[in-house]
Design a protein around this motif. Structure first.
Motif, PDB file in Angstrom:
ATOM      1  N   GLU A 361       0.841  -1.190   0.000  1.00 17.91           N
ATOM      2  CA  GLU A 361       0.000   0.000   0.000  1.00 17.91           C
ATOM      3  C   GLU A 361       0.881   1.247   0.000  1.00 17.91           C
ATOM      4  OE1 GLU A 361      -3.317   0.313  -0.138  1.00 17.91           O
ATOM      5  OE2 GLU A 361      -3.366  -1.844  -0.516  1.00 17.91           O
ATOM      6  N   PRO A 362       0.408   2.341  -0.605  1.00 14.47           N
ATOM      7  CA  PRO A 362       1.183   3.589  -0.563  1.00 14.47           C
ATOM      8  C   PRO A 362       1.376   4.055   0.882  1.00 14.47           C
ATOM      9  CG  PRO A 362      -0.630   3.725  -2.129  1.00 14.47           C
ATOM     10  CD  PRO A 362      -0.838   2.475  -1.347  1.00 14.47           C
ATOM     11  N   GLU A 363       2.502   4.726   1.146  1.00 16.65           N
ATOM     12  CA  GLU A 363       2.780   5.278   2.467  1.00 16.65           C
ATOM     13  C   GLU A 363       2.581   6.784   2.413  1.00 16.65           C
ATOM     14  OE1 GLU A 363       6.636   4.219   3.754  1.00 16.65           O
ATOM     15  OE2 GLU A 363       6.358   2.069   3.438  1.00 16.65           O
ATOM     16  N   PHE A 364       1.788   7.286   3.340  1.00 18.48           N
ATOM     17  CA  PHE A 364       1.539   8.717   3.408  1.00 18.48           C
ATOM     18  C   PHE A 364       2.456   9.324   4.466  1.00 18.48           C
ATOM     19  CE2 PHE A 364      -2.196   6.934   1.538  1.00 18.48           C
ATOM     20  CZ  PHE A 364      -2.621   7.877   0.613  1.00 18.48           C
ATOM     21  N   LYS A 365       3.199  10.362   4.103  1.00 17.94           N
ATOM     22  CA  LYS A 365       4.113  11.006   5.041  1.00 17.94           C
ATOM     23  C   LYS A 365       3.879  12.507   5.029  1.00 17.94           C
ATOM     24  CE  LYS A 365       7.766   7.544   4.822  1.00 17.94           C
ATOM     25  NZ  LYS A 365       9.215   7.302   4.647  1.00 17.94           N
ATOM     26  N   ALA A 366       4.025  13.115   6.190  1.00 18.58           N
ATOM     27  CA  ALA A 366       3.854  14.567   6.302  1.00 18.58           C
ATOM     28  C   ALA A 366       5.127  15.185   6.849  1.00 18.58           C
ATOM     29  CB  ALA A 366       2.679  14.896   7.221  1.00 18.58           C
ATOM     30  N   ASP A 367       5.539  16.306   6.261  1.00 16.02           N
ATOM     31  CA  ASP A 367       6.723  17.013   6.743  1.00 16.02           C
ATOM     32  C   ASP A 367       6.301  17.943   7.879  1.00 16.02           C
ATOM     33  OD1 ASP A 367       8.292  15.795   4.849  1.00 16.02           O
ATOM     34  OD2 ASP A 367       7.892  17.349   3.346  1.00 16.02           O
ATOM     35  N   LEU A 368       6.020  17.356   9.024  1.00 12.00           N
ATOM     36  CA  LEU A 368       5.579  18.130  10.179  1.00 12.00           C
ATOM     37  C   LEU A 368       6.715  18.213  11.187  1.00 12.00           C
ATOM     38  CD1 LEU A 368       2.038  16.575  10.702  1.00 12.00           C
ATOM     39  CD2 LEU A 368       2.648  18.613   9.402  1.00 12.00           C
ATOM     40  N   ASP A 369       6.855  19.372  11.815  1.00 10.40           N
ATOM     41  CA  ASP A 369       7.904  19.578  12.820  1.00 10.40           C
ATOM     42  C   ASP A 369       7.353  19.219  14.193  1.00 10.40           C
ATOM     43  OD1 ASP A 369      10.115  20.291  14.226  1.00 10.40           O
ATOM     44  OD2 ASP A 369       9.734  22.459  14.116  1.00 10.40           O
ATOM     45  N   ILE A 370       7.618  17.992  14.634  1.00 11.82           N
ATOM     46  CA  ILE A 370       7.146  17.542  15.941  1.00 11.82           C
ATOM     47  C   ILE A 370       8.360  17.396  16.846  1.00 11.82           C
ATOM     48  CG2 ILE A 370       5.936  15.721  17.193  1.00 11.82           C
ATOM     49  CD1 ILE A 370       4.502  15.030  14.623  1.00 11.82           C
ATOM     50  N   SER A 371       8.479  18.264  17.835  1.00 10.63           N
ATOM     51  CA  SER A 371       9.640  18.230  18.723  1.00 10.63           C
ATOM     52  C   SER A 371       9.256  17.629  20.065  1.00 10.63           C
ATOM     53  CB  SER A 371      10.200  19.644  18.932  1.00 10.63           C
ATOM     54  OG  SER A 371       9.212  20.482  19.475  1.00 10.63           O
ATOM     55  N   GLU A 372      10.170  16.883  20.629  1.00 11.20           N
ATOM     56  CA  GLU A 372       9.949  16.280  21.936  1.00 11.20           C
ATOM     57  C   GLU A 372      10.177  17.324  23.028  1.00 11.20           C
ATOM     58  OE1 GLU A 372       9.060  13.237  22.877  1.00 11.20           O
ATOM     59  OE2 GLU A 372       8.781  12.516  20.838  1.00 11.20           O
ATOM     60  N   ASP A 373       9.281  17.377  23.999  1.00 13.20           N
ATOM     61  CA  ASP A 373       9.448  18.257  25.151  1.00 13.20           C
ATOM     62  C   ASP A 373       9.535  17.359  26.372  1.00 13.20           C
ATOM     63  OD1 ASP A 373       9.413  20.058  27.165  1.00 13.20           O
ATOM     64  OD2 ASP A 373       7.705  21.211  26.439  1.00 13.20           O
ATOM     65  N   GLU A 374      10.758  17.186  26.872  1.00 14.31           N
ATOM     66  CA  GLU A 374      10.996  16.183  27.909  1.00 14.31           C
ATOM     67  C   GLU A 374      10.168  16.422  29.161  1.00 14.31           C
ATOM     68  OE1 GLU A 374      14.772  14.173  30.294  1.00 14.31           O
ATOM     69  OE2 GLU A 374      15.074  15.915  29.001  1.00 14.31           O
ATOM     70  N   PHE A 375       9.991  17.701  29.557  1.00  8.82           N
ATOM     71  CA  PHE A 375       9.298  18.007  30.808  1.00  8.82           C
ATOM     72  C   PHE A 375       8.009  18.801  30.581  1.00  8.82           C
ATOM     73  CE2 PHE A 375      13.931  18.003  32.064  1.00  8.82           C
ATOM     74  CZ  PHE A 375      13.906  16.708  32.576  1.00  8.82           C
ATOM     75  N   GLU A 376       7.415  18.664  29.407  1.00  4.65           N
ATOM     76  CA  GLU A 376       6.132  19.298  29.084  1.00  4.65           C
ATOM     77  C   GLU A 376       6.144  20.798  29.355  1.00  4.65           C
ATOM     78  OE1 GLU A 376       2.994  17.181  31.021  1.00  4.65           O
ATOM     79  OE2 GLU A 376       3.468  15.287  30.035  1.00  4.65           O
ATOM     80  N   GLY A 377       7.212  21.456  28.947  1.00  4.55           N
ATOM     81  CA  GLY A 377       7.286  22.911  29.048  1.00  4.55           C
ATOM     82  C   GLY A 377       7.884  23.437  30.333  1.00  4.55           C
ATOM     83  N   LYS A 378       8.124  22.579  31.310  1.00  2.81           N
ATOM     84  CA  LYS A 378       8.703  23.044  32.571  1.00  2.81           C
ATOM     85  C   LYS A 378      10.228  22.972  32.488  1.00  2.81           C
ATOM     86  CE  LYS A 378       4.802  22.153  35.584  1.00  2.81           C
ATOM     87  NZ  LYS A 378       4.360  21.701  36.912  1.00  2.81           N
ATOM     88  N   PRO A 379      10.908  24.061  32.860  1.00  4.51           N
ATOM     89  CA  PRO A 379      12.374  24.065  32.735  1.00  4.51           C
ATOM     90  C   PRO A 379      13.048  23.228  33.819  1.00  4.51           C
ATOM     91  CG  PRO A 379      11.627  26.100  33.753  1.00  4.51           C
ATOM     92  CD  PRO A 379      10.386  25.346  33.354  1.00  4.51           C
ATOM     93  N   GLU A 380      14.265  22.806  33.531  1.00  7.01           N
ATOM     94  CA  GLU A 380      15.077  22.200  34.583  1.00  7.01           C
ATOM     95  C   GLU A 380      15.259  23.237  35.685  1.00  7.01           C
ATOM     96  OE1 GLU A 380      18.667  20.184  33.465  1.00  7.01           O
ATOM     97  OE2 GLU A 380      17.918  19.860  31.425  1.00  7.01           O
ATOM     98  N   THR A 381      15.079  22.825  36.927  1.00  5.16           N
ATOM     99  CA  THR A 381      15.074  23.776  38.041  1.00  5.16           C
ATOM    100  C   THR A 381      15.906  23.235  39.199  1.00  5.16           C
ATOM    101  OG1 THR A 381      12.879  24.592  37.435  1.00  5.16           O
ATOM    102  CG2 THR A 381      13.614  25.035  39.676  1.00  5.16           C
ATOM    103  N   ILE A 382      16.700  24.125  39.793  1.00  3.07           N
ATOM    104  CA  ILE A 382      17.503  23.765  40.957  1.00  3.07           C
ATOM    105  C   ILE A 382      16.879  24.411  42.188  1.00  3.07           C
ATOM    106  CG2 ILE A 382      19.820  23.709  41.940  1.00  3.07           C
ATOM    107  CD1 ILE A 382      20.838  24.524  39.134  1.00  3.07           C
TER     108      ILE A 382
END
Length: 518
Positions: A361-382
């Motif tokens: 079957e044909p493969e459908f691909k999209a050139d979408l920019d999906i970036s991983e956010d390790e902490f869901e928007g919360k910065p590393e904090t000390i």
């Protein structure tokens, strides 16, 4: 070092900070950590001589400058009621600390937590931090733990008994659980079976504050032993007088008016700390509660702060109560109301069809920019916690502090401890062991805790450590300073560092580098 080599125009407080900063820049960099402990024996400066003054706060400030990245958060919680000559409880000590802090973190947001009823008005000019009342109302388990730790008779309080819905209810819970206990046979049995000496240590909770702060602190075991004796002997008139004072103190201290100094009932209230951390601005939180009725709010600050800025992986998050049947019905999708919108022409261009091998079957691909956010928007904090020993008397809440790096994956924690306790509690012992397991700076330590934390060290290495400790003591007697550094990943885990005068011209470059880095 001769006096002629020392610039007398530099205050010894600033000199201690600069000398340690120089050493830290040269010797303590590039050692990543999630948990770090700073240790001493006395609740006092690490160094106090005619030449140098160096306190835990100054060391923590340097380490914060060294470790904070531009796109990371920093929360610095300091106890303002240390009694040292240049502690924050003195105007001069506070001014000197703030001068250094402002140079290190000029864009920091500053907050105050306390009753603002002291004559230390230099602490009160900052924005007041309050805990949202709604947050605590929905967490009776946390409130129950704090109340249990503070209970004068060691009552194990459950969430149901700690629940409330408003300020009036909170006042009633505090008065009931922390006011003078009814002398039931059960309570008297506990008192009879308890040695008076236990009441001088952490076992008393906040009892010294409830009964008579000034007298209890100054007389220690003798006063509390006498009070226990009164209860055991049922000397009614004297007990009645103590109980009356106790009742009045709790009723007044936890009045609704006073509770509103620490909690905010506005459902839309935001302290500003979360916003500052997310904007990568350092946060300084100055607390003025040690030795007061409001001590038990300290663990609540910590838990609320960490919940605001910390990231918890999905599998460790609090489970929500199951939805009611009505809520589930409302959540059902109304398929008739679904609408499908067409793609714009420029979006269609980003979708391509790739034909696979014959028969596939044909493969459908999209050139979408999906970036991983390790902490869901919360910065590393000390998080830096000053005088963590004080927090350790809240045994249950202290367990939370120990486990922050494990539960909140974006957070690292540094804490300072003093260890000269008559009775080393299990909580304090565990805290020292945990915070010496990865990275530690040891200026001094209780001998029992030293033996415990080095129990697995070969005897030859332990002899080396004992020799270095003797060197440290000799240098301290001569007005200098040294400390041991422990870093678990290193092959030789222990190192001795000696504070020395920085080379000419180098110090300015280092201090500028620290400011630019943070």
């Amino acid at each position: 070092m001769t006096e002629s080599e020392i610039d007398e125009s530099i205050p010894r407080y600033k000199r201690g900070y600069e000398w340690f900063s120089y050493l830290a820049h040269e010797k303590l960099q590039d050692r990543p950590w999630r948990r770090m402990g700073l240790f001493s024996f006395y609740d006092a400066p690490y160094v106090e001589s005619d030449l140098l003054y160096l306190s835990p706060k100054q060391v923590m400030l340097t380490m914060a400058s060294l470790t904070k990245k531009k796109e990371s958060g920093l929360v610095f919680v300091v106890d303002s009621l240390e009694k040292a000559e240049m502690g924050l409880s003195t105007r001069h000590g506070f001014s000197q600390f703030m001068e250094l802090f402002d140079k290190a973190f000029p864009d920091a947001e500053k907050f105050y937590f306390g009753p603002k009823d002291s004559d230390r008005n230099w602490l009160h000019e900052y924005q007041t931090f309050r805990i949202p009342l709604a947050w605590l109302i929905t967490r009776p388990n946390i409130f129950a733990e704090v109340l249990s730790d503070a209970s004068p008779v060691g009552e194990d309080i459950g969430p149901a008994d700690a629940s409330f819905e408003n300020f009036e209810g909170m006042h009633e819970v505090l008065v009931e659980k922390l006011g003078p206990p009814s002398l039931t046979e059960e309570v008297m049995g506990k008192i009879r079976s308890t040695e008076a000496s236990e009441y001088a240590g952490e076992a008393v909770g906040l009892m010294t504050v409830f009964v008579s702060p000034t007298t209890a602190v100054s007389r220690g075991v003798k006063y509390l032993g006498k009070f226990m004796g009164l209860l055991k002997d049922r000397r009614k008139q004297e007990v009645k007088e103590v109980y009356q004072e106790w009742e009045e103190r709790v009723q007044k201290g936890y009045s609704i008016e006073n509770l509103k100094k620490f909690f905010d009932e506005d459902p839309d209230y935001k302290s500003g700390i979360q916003e500052a951390v997310e904007a990568f601005k350092p946060v300084l939180l100055i607390t003025e509660t040690r030795g007061t009725l409001y001590d038990l709010f300290l663990p609540l600050i910590l838990q609320h702060l960490v919940e605001e800025v910390g990231y918890v992986p999905p599998h460790l998050r609090r489970k929500r109560a199951p939805k009611s049947e009505e809520e589930r019905e409302e959540a059902e999708w109304d398929t008739d109301s679904l609408r499908y919108e067409g793609l714009e022409s420029d979006e269609i261009e980003n979708i391509r069809v790739e034909r696979g091998q014959t028969g596939q079957e044909p493969e459908f691909k999209a050139d979408l920019d999906i970036s991983e956010d390790e902490f869901e928007g919360k910065p590393e904090t000390i998080l830096f916690i000053d005088a963590a020993t004080h927090l350790s008397k809240f045994n249950r809440s202290f367990q939370f502090a120990l486990n922050i790096p494990e539960k909140y994956r974006n957070m690292s924690v540094a804490a300072s401890f003093y260890t000269n306790r008559d009775n080393i509690s299990d909580a304090l012992t565990e805290g020292v062991v945990e915070y010496m397991s990865e990275r530690a700076l040891v200026f001094d330590l209780h001998p029992d805790l030293f033996d415990l934390t080095t129990s697995n060290v070969p005897i030859t290495r332990k002899a080396w450590l004992m020799g270095r400790l003797q060197e440290m003591e000799k240098m301290k007697d001569e007005g200098g300073s040294a400390f041991l550094e422990y870093y678990e990943p290193d092959e030789h885990k222990w190192k001795l560092h000696i504070l020395k005068k920085p080379e000419k011209g180098v110090l300015g470059e280092i201090m500028g580098w620290l400011r630019r880095k943070s």
